[in-house]
Design a protein around this motif. Structure first.
Motif, short mmCIF file in Angstrom:
data_model
loop_
_atom_site.label_atom_id
_atom_site.label_comp_id
_atom_site.label_asym_id
_atom_site.label_seq_id
_atom_site.Cartn_x
_atom_site.Cartn_y
_atom_site.Cartn_z
N PRO A 287 0.77 -1.25 0.00
CA PRO A 287 0.00 0.00 0.00
C PRO A 287 0.79 1.29 0.00
O PRO A 287 0.32 2.32 -0.52
CB PRO A 287 -0.85 -0.11 1.27
CG PRO A 287 -0.10 -1.05 2.16
CD PRO A 287 0.55 -2.03 1.22
N ASP A 288 1.98 1.31 0.60
CA ASP A 288 2.71 2.58 0.71
C ASP A 288 4.20 2.30 0.85
O ASP A 288 4.63 1.15 0.99
CB ASP A 288 2.20 3.41 1.89
CG ASP A 288 2.25 2.64 3.21
OD1 ASP A 288 3.31 2.09 3.55
OD2 ASP A 288 1.21 2.59 3.90
N VAL A 289 4.98 3.38 0.82
CA VAL A 289 6.43 3.22 0.83
C VAL A 289 6.95 2.60 2.13
O VAL A 289 7.91 1.83 2.12
CB VAL A 289 7.13 4.57 0.55
CG1 VAL A 289 6.94 5.56 1.69
CG2 VAL A 289 8.61 4.35 0.26
N HIS A 290 6.29 2.90 3.24
CA HIS A 290 6.76 2.36 4.51
C HIS A 290 6.54 0.85 4.56
O HIS A 290 7.42 0.10 5.00
CB HIS A 290 6.05 3.07 5.65
CG HIS A 290 6.23 4.55 5.64
ND1 HIS A 290 7.45 5.15 5.93
CD2 HIS A 290 5.37 5.56 5.33
CE1 HIS A 290 7.33 6.46 5.82
NE2 HIS A 290 6.09 6.73 5.46
N SER A 291 5.36 0.40 4.11
CA SER A 291 5.10 -1.04 4.05
C SER A 291 6.02 -1.71 3.04
O SER A 291 6.50 -2.84 3.26
CB SER A 291 3.64 -1.29 3.67
OG SER A 291 2.76 -0.69 4.59
N PHE A 292 6.28 -1.02 1.94
CA PHE A 292 7.16 -1.56 0.90
C PHE A 292 8.57 -1.78 1.44
O PHE A 292 9.17 -2.84 1.26
CB PHE A 292 7.17 -0.60 -0.29
CG PHE A 292 8.02 -1.02 -1.45
CD1 PHE A 292 7.71 -2.14 -2.20
CD2 PHE A 292 9.14 -0.27 -1.81
CE1 PHE A 292 8.48 -2.52 -3.29
CE2 PHE A 292 9.92 -0.63 -2.90
CZ PHE A 292 9.59 -1.77 -3.63
N LEU A 293 9.09 -0.78 2.15
CA LEU A 293 10.45 -0.91 2.70
C LEU A 293 10.49 -1.93 3.83
O LEU A 293 11.49 -2.64 3.99
CB LEU A 293 10.94 0.45 3.18
CG LEU A 293 11.27 1.46 2.06
CD1 LEU A 293 11.60 2.82 2.65
CD2 LEU A 293 12.40 0.96 1.18
N ALA A 294 9.42 -2.03 4.60
CA ALA A 294 9.38 -3.03 5.66
C ALA A 294 9.45 -4.43 5.08
O ALA A 294 10.07 -5.33 5.64
CB ALA A 294 8.12 -2.86 6.50
N ARG A 295 8.79 -4.61 3.93
CA ARG A 295 8.75 -5.94 3.33
C ARG A 295 9.96 -6.20 2.43
O ARG A 295 10.50 -7.31 2.41
CB ARG A 295 7.45 -6.09 2.52
CG ARG A 295 7.28 -7.46 1.88
CD ARG A 295 5.88 -7.65 1.34
NE ARG A 295 4.92 -7.84 2.42
CZ ARG A 295 3.63 -8.12 2.21
NH1 ARG A 295 3.17 -8.24 0.98
NH2 ARG A 295 2.82 -8.29 3.22
N ALA A 296 10.36 -5.22 1.65
CA ALA A 296 11.39 -5.44 0.62
C ALA A 296 12.72 -4.77 0.93
O ALA A 296 13.66 -4.91 0.15
CB ALA A 296 10.88 -4.93 -0.73
N GLY A 297 12.82 -4.04 2.05
CA GLY A 297 14.03 -3.28 2.32
C GLY A 297 15.28 -4.12 2.37
O GLY A 297 16.33 -3.76 1.82
N PHE B 81 3.32 0.21 -5.56
CA PHE B 81 4.42 -0.67 -5.19
C PHE B 81 3.98 -2.12 -5.28
O PHE B 81 2.81 -2.44 -5.06
CB PHE B 81 4.87 -0.41 -3.74
CG PHE B 81 5.17 1.01 -3.41
CD1 PHE B 81 6.45 1.52 -3.55
CD2 PHE B 81 4.16 1.85 -2.95
CE1 PHE B 81 6.73 2.84 -3.24
CE2 PHE B 81 4.44 3.17 -2.62
CZ PHE B 81 5.72 3.67 -2.78
N GLY B 82 4.93 -3.00 -5.55
CA GLY B 82 4.63 -4.42 -5.55
C GLY B 82 5.89 -5.24 -5.31
O GLY B 82 7.01 -4.78 -5.58
#
Length: 291
Positions: A10-20, A55-56
């Protein structure tokens, strides 16, 4: 049996949490994704335009294997994919109804995705640009070095930076969505533009830096007005920017060069940059603005 699945985030923070962790594992190849995400994290979802970014991630057994993002109206940015993964990404984006005006990725991934998108939609891809990603090895000053010195851009340079940014965007064939004045203000405040100026104090070239993230900084943009090119100014500005990046703690200093411009590629190699891999940018369906 392949159990990998593309999932929206959904957003950049979730994206970085998952894919960082995945992105930081190969910071040079993931430099575009890392630096765009840092801009979104630091400045909010409208950092690159008025529309919400998308994001995906591609996951297999709970592990991220690849990722994509797009900040409308810019092109899709994708981490390296196999041909099969590129095909599954095209299917995923088509299924969720996302517009895909273009793709920017390493050359093999970009070609595979453009081909998969054409097979699924009938849209013929148009190669917009071929780029080479370089990493700094041993920094060397240009020989012969132009007279003058480097310095960090200040508030008195705002008008000049805004004009040069607009000229740079025009020269690379983009419309751009960032206001030149706001771009200049931000880079001056962050001290991320190095100017090369003549002994008389006249700025003649600029080299910018992205933010430090995952140990890497990318030199961008590099611009010299057309009337001042061919005098070594861009090389000198790039060296000074590289020194600033190293002083900031960068473990890797990167830059992209247009493969259609042998002059710039030669300059960067002479001052110490070494090839990492090639990237390609394709337009799909509409003419998109470049990243």
């Amino acid at each position: 049996m392949d159990t990998s699945t593309w999932r929206r985030v959904p957003d950049v923070h979730s994206f970085l949490a998952r894919a960082g962790g995945f992105l930081r594992s190969r910071p040079a190849l993931h430099t575009l994704t890392l630096t765009v995400c840092e801009g979104l994290r630091a400045r909010g979802p409208q950092a690159y335009g008025d529309e919400a970014p998308v994001f995906g991630v591609l996951e297999q057994d709970g592990e991220v294997r690849a990722a994509y993002l797009r900040t409308p109206p810019y092109r899709l940015i994708v981490t390296p994919l196999t041909p099969e993964e590129a095909g599954s990404l095209a299917a995923h984006l088509h299924a969720v109804g996302d517009p895909v005006p273009g793709v920017n990725a390493d050359a093999a991934t970009a070609a595979a995705f453009a081909g998969a998108w054409r097979a699924r939609t009938g849209v013929a891809p148009r190669l917009h640009e071929r780029l080479r990603l370089y990493r700094l090895g041993e920094l060397q000053r240009p020989e012969p070095a132009p007279e003058g010195r480097g310095r960090i851009a200040e508030s008195r340079d705002r008008g000049l930076l805004a004009r040069w940014y607009a000229e740079f965007v025009r020269d690379i064939g983009g419309g751009g969505v960032q206001d030149p004045g706001a771009w200049a203000d931000r880079h001056i405040a962050d001290r991320r533009i190095t100017l090369w100026e003549t002994p008389g104090g006249v700025p003649v070239s600029m080299a910018g830096l992205t933010a430090l993230v995952a140990g890497q900084i990318r030199v961008a943009p590099v611009y010299t007005p057309a009337a001042l090119r061919g005098r070594g100014y861009a090389g000198a500005a790039t060296v000074e920017a590289g020194l600033a990046a190293l002083a900031e703690g960068a473990e890797e200093v990167l830059l992209f060069a247009d493969l259609a411009n042998p002059t710039s590629n030669g300059v960067y190699q002479r001052v110490g940059y070494r090839p990492v891999t090639d990237f390609a940018v394709y337009d799909l369906a509409v003419v998109a603005v470049p990243r």
